[in-house]
Design a protein around this motif. Structure first.
Motif, mmCIF file in Angstrom:
data_model
loop_
_atom_site.group_PDB
_atom_site.id
_atom_site.type_symbol
_atom_site.label_atom_id
_atom_site.label_comp_id
_atom_site.label_asym_id
_atom_site.label_seq_id
_atom_site.Cartn_x
_atom_site.Cartn_y
_atom_site.Cartn_z
ATOM 1 N N ILE A 139 0.874 -0.536 -5.306
ATOM 2 C CA ILE A 139 1.568 -1.762 -4.901
ATOM 3 C C ILE A 139 0.891 -2.273 -3.651
ATOM 4 N N ASP A 140 0.229 -3.397 -3.756
ATOM 5 C CA ASP A 140 -0.547 -3.948 -2.640
ATOM 6 C C ASP A 140 0.396 -4.589 -1.635
ATOM 7 N N VAL A 141 0.458 -4.020 -0.430
ATOM 8 C CA VAL A 141 1.365 -4.505 0.608
ATOM 9 C C VAL A 141 0.550 -4.964 1.810
ATOM 10 N N PRO A 142 0.736 -6.222 2.272
ATOM 11 C CA PRO A 142 0.022 -6.675 3.467
ATOM 12 C C PRO A 142 0.350 -5.783 4.650
ATOM 13 N N LYS A 143 -0.628 -5.559 5.561
ATOM 14 C CA LYS A 143 -0.408 -4.704 6.727
ATOM 15 C C LYS A 143 0.708 -5.235 7.612
ATOM 16 N N THR A 144 0.894 -6.549 7.608
ATOM 17 C CA THR A 144 1.936 -7.141 8.440
ATOM 18 C C THR A 144 3.307 -7.039 7.791
ATOM 19 N N GLY A 145 3.345 -6.511 6.553
ATOM 20 C CA GLY A 145 4.617 -6.404 5.859
ATOM 21 C C GLY A 145 4.941 -7.673 5.103
ATOM 22 N N ILE A 146 6.117 -7.723 4.521
ATOM 23 C CA ILE A 146 6.546 -8.856 3.720
ATOM 24 C C ILE A 146 7.376 -9.808 4.584
#
Length: 308
Positions: free
Chosen positions: A231-238
């Motif tokens: 699950i690709d999650v941005p480092k800054t979060g959602i």
């Protein structure tokens, strides 16, 4: 951190009072506590968070700070007075100690180090804030697995405790623990799947696992994977979308309009409606693609729409 050092540290704090800063800590504690390996472990575990120091910033300078503090302490024990000793004690006075930089780890790295030191997450969880992302992809939470009747379903969570092993035929496979916010389960990746997806099975990876439950062992259920997806999650979060209806008399047609826009632009960002001091979280079925819906909502509701 060994028991001896830990007990020495706690005993000193109990007798001499709480530490005010990292500088205060290294000036006061018994010298055996100032072992650099010990301090590195304490920093990574978050032991100095309550003193207001960022972990990454501390890791960057703690060794030089300790070296300086030890020299000063030994000089003081020998009766050597610092030229600036009295001035350093005054507010705004001269100080030769290095500043602790305001450097912080991103959430995933901080939690990785924290779990490396402690064996579990304390300050946060890698899945916190990603509930809607997972909810759109999984069949159920891990805690609900025993109640599932179907043969094939999906779970999501964080990988930990990866154990790679070989079968009698010499083929590589793996087992690992999949953990979500509600529970954990052991997952088995057999050789055929491991050959194509084994590189995804690494500690701290957030994954979606499809498979079936092995119910032969009543004492311990094992989930047998048929597919693994990162699950690709941005480092800054959602990011989250907020719509503030506090300053307007909300009409039913506006409610319908908002619902239609949200349903037409599904995504991973959770949506919150605010009514004065009250905030209501909409369910995962209303999570949106912020970039696609933000312009449409702002055209209709103006500054009432924000991203946080």
């Amino acid at each position: 951190v060994g028991d001896g050092v830990a007990n020495m540290l706690v005993e000193h704090r109990d007798k001499q009072g709480k530490f005010l800063s990292f500088y205060d800590f290294i000036e006061r504690v018994p010298e055996p506590v100032l072992n650099k390996r010990t301090l590195e472990s304490l920093i990574k575990a978050g032991a100095f968070d309550s003193l207001g120091h960022p972990r990454r910033g501390l890791l960057a300078v703690y060794e030089s700070l300790v070296d300086t503090a030890l020299v000063r302490r030994r000089e003081r024990d020998q009766g050597v007075m610092s030229l600036f000793g009295e001035i350093e004690e005054t507010q705004g006075g001269f100080s030769d100690r290095a500043e602790i930089p305001a450097l912080v780890f991103d959430k995933s790295e901080q939690l990785r180090l924290e779990k490396e030191m402690l064996g579990f997450y304390v300050s946060d969880h890698p899945l916190r804030g990603l509930e809607s992302v997972l909810a759109r992809r999984i069949t159920c939470q891990i805690i609900d697995v025993p109640d599932r009747k179907e043969d094939n379903f999906s779970l999501g969570g964080v990988v930990s405790g990866v154990d790679r092993k070989f079968t009698r035929k010499g083929e590589q496979m793996a087992t690992f623990t999949l953990e979500d916010l509600a529970g954990s389960i052991e997952v088995t990746v057999f050789p055929k799947l491991f050959a194509t997806h084994g590189h995804l099975v690494v500690d701290d990876q957030i994954v979606l696992v499809r498979g079936r439950l092995d119910r032969r062992d009543e004492a311990r259920s094992t989930f047998m994977a048929s597919d693994v997806t990162v699950i690709d999650v941005p480092k800054t979060g959602i990011e989250s979308l907020y719509i503030d209806f506090a300053r307007r008399n909300l009409q039913m047609e506006e409610v319908d309009e908002v619902r239609d826009l949200l349903e037409q632009h599904p995504g991973d960002s959770p949506v919150y409606l605010t009514f004065g001091a009250k905030t209501v979280a909409l369910g995962p079925q209303y999570s949106v693609d912020i970039q696609k819906v933000i312009g449409l909502l702002r055209a209709r509701f103006g500054n009432a729409v924000s991203i946080r």
